[in-house]
Enzyme design. Structure first.
Site, short mmCIF file in Angstrom:
data_model
loop_
_atom_site.label_atom_id
_atom_site.label_comp_id
_atom_site.label_asym_id
_atom_site.label_seq_id
_atom_site.Cartn_x
_atom_site.Cartn_y
_atom_site.Cartn_z
N GLY A 150 0.84 -1.19 0.00
CA GLY A 150 0.00 0.00 0.00
C GLY A 150 0.87 1.24 0.00
O GLY A 150 2.09 1.17 0.24
N CYS A 157 5.93 -0.36 7.52
CA CYS A 157 5.59 0.91 6.86
C CYS A 157 6.78 1.35 6.01
O CYS A 157 7.92 1.34 6.49
CB CYS A 157 5.27 1.98 7.89
N LEU A 158 6.51 1.73 4.79
CA LEU A 158 7.59 2.16 3.90
C LEU A 158 8.24 3.46 4.40
O LEU A 158 9.37 3.77 4.02
CB LEU A 158 7.06 2.35 2.47
N HIS A 167 -4.41 1.20 7.77
CA HIS A 167 -3.06 1.77 7.86
C HIS A 167 -2.93 2.96 6.90
O HIS A 167 -2.42 4.02 7.27
CB HIS A 167 -2.05 0.66 7.51
N GLU A 168 -3.41 2.79 5.66
CA GLU A 168 -3.29 3.87 4.66
C GLU A 168 -4.19 5.05 5.00
O GLU A 168 -3.80 6.20 4.83
CB GLU A 168 -3.62 3.35 3.25
N HIS A 219 -2.54 7.26 7.41
CA HIS A 219 -1.56 8.17 6.79
C HIS A 219 -2.23 9.46 6.33
O HIS A 219 -1.65 10.54 6.42
CB HIS A 219 -0.90 7.50 5.57
N GLN A 267 2.67 10.09 2.00
CA GLN A 267 4.03 9.51 2.09
C GLN A 267 4.96 9.98 0.98
O GLN A 267 6.17 9.85 1.09
CB GLN A 267 3.96 7.97 2.06
O1 K1U Z 1 1.77 2.44 3.92
C1 K1U Z 1 2.84 1.83 3.84
O2 K1U Z 1 3.84 2.27 4.36
C2 K1U Z 1 2.88 0.53 3.09
C3 K1U Z 1 2.87 -0.66 4.04
C4 K1U Z 1 1.45 -1.18 4.16
C5 K1U Z 1 1.18 -2.15 5.25
C6 K1U Z 1 1.98 -3.27 5.49
C7 K1U Z 1 1.67 -4.16 6.50
C8 K1U Z 1 0.55 -3.97 7.26
C9 K1U Z 1 -0.24 -2.87 7.04
C10 K1U Z 1 0.07 -1.96 6.02
C11 K1U Z 1 3.78 -1.71 3.45
O3 K1U Z 1 3.51 -2.27 2.45
S1 K1U Z 1 5.24 -2.03 4.30
C12 K1U Z 1 5.87 -3.49 3.51
C13 K1U Z 1 5.28 -4.68 4.15
O4 K1U Z 1 5.15 -4.70 5.36
C14 K1U Z 1 4.83 -5.83 3.37
C15 K1U Z 1 5.24 -6.02 2.08
C16 K1U Z 1 4.80 -7.12 1.38
C17 K1U Z 1 3.96 -8.04 1.96
C18 K1U Z 1 3.54 -7.86 3.26
C19 K1U Z 1 3.99 -6.76 3.97
ZN ZN Z 2 2.77 3.24 6.18
#
Ligand code: K1U
Ligand code: ZN
Length: 169
Positions: free
Chosen positions: A46, A92-93, A134-135, A138, A51
């Site tokens: 996401g 979270c990225l 989560h999004e 943000h 962000q």
């Molecule tokens: O919003 C963001 O920073 C993106 C975030 C979204 C998210 C991940 C996990 C739980 C809730 C929301 C990410 O994608 S971080 C990367 C990550 O955790 C992930 C990547 C691939 C598969 C599963 C998790």
């Molecule tokens: Zn995030």
């Protein structure tokens, strides 16, 4: 398509509350495609416009294994369903190398618009529901680490500041 820079905690611009989108034009479509490219490149599921330093109410998600099922939500509104909650480890990225367990609603529905301004509604549970919450956070300037204790969050802030200084040296 362009790759956008993802802001990192503790950047204050991650704390901005996003404004509603009012112009449904080609620039919005192009921005949403750039967000998707940025999310795929970073390996995320996401991404919220805040962000990438665009405080507008736009989020993108793709939880598919093939990474070929992009979803774009403009002006999303979140509605929890029922009283069931789930605890999920999140990342979270904007907060690299940090994972934490957060309690969220197990089921939600989201009212949103597409890039052409057409309204639609999505029901979600499991990881999609978690990711959407989560999004949406943000877009309110909220990060998943805000659910941690102040002490843990301060330790994290210090660690990341230290890493940032080491990177810059
Ligand atoms: O919003 C963001 O920073 C993106 C975030 C979204 C998210 C991940 C996990 C739980 C809730 C929301 C990410 O994608 S971080 C990367 C990550 O955790 C992930 C990547 C691939 C598969 C599963 C998790
Ligand atoms: Zn995030």
């Amino acid at each position: 398509m362009a790759l956008l820079e993802i802001l990192r905690f503790p950047d204050d611009r991650l704390r901005v509350k996003a404004r509603p989108v009012t112009n449904f034009d080609g620039q919005l479509e192009s921005f949403a495609q750039d967000m998707l490219a940025t999310m795929y490149h970073a390996g995320g599921i996401g991404l919220a416009a805040v962000q990438v330093n665009r405080p507008q109410r736009v989020i993108v998600v793709d939880l598919s294994e093939t990474r070929e099922e992009p979803r774009i939500f403009v002006n999303p509104e979140l509605h929890p369903v029922g009283e069931e909650y789930c605890d999920t480890e999140e990342g979270c990225l904007s907060v690299p190398d940090m994972r934490a367990t957060v309690r969220r609603h197990a089921r939600v529905w989201v009212q949103a618009q597409d890039v052409q301004g057409r309204s639609f509604r999505t029901e979600a549970e499991g990881m999609l529901a978690v990711c959407l919450q989560h999004e949406l956070d943000h877009l309110e300037g909220k990060l998943f680490i805000d659910y941690l204790s102040p002490l843990k969050r301060e330790r994290l802030r210090q660690r990341l500041e230290k890493e940032r200084r080491a990177e810059a040296a």
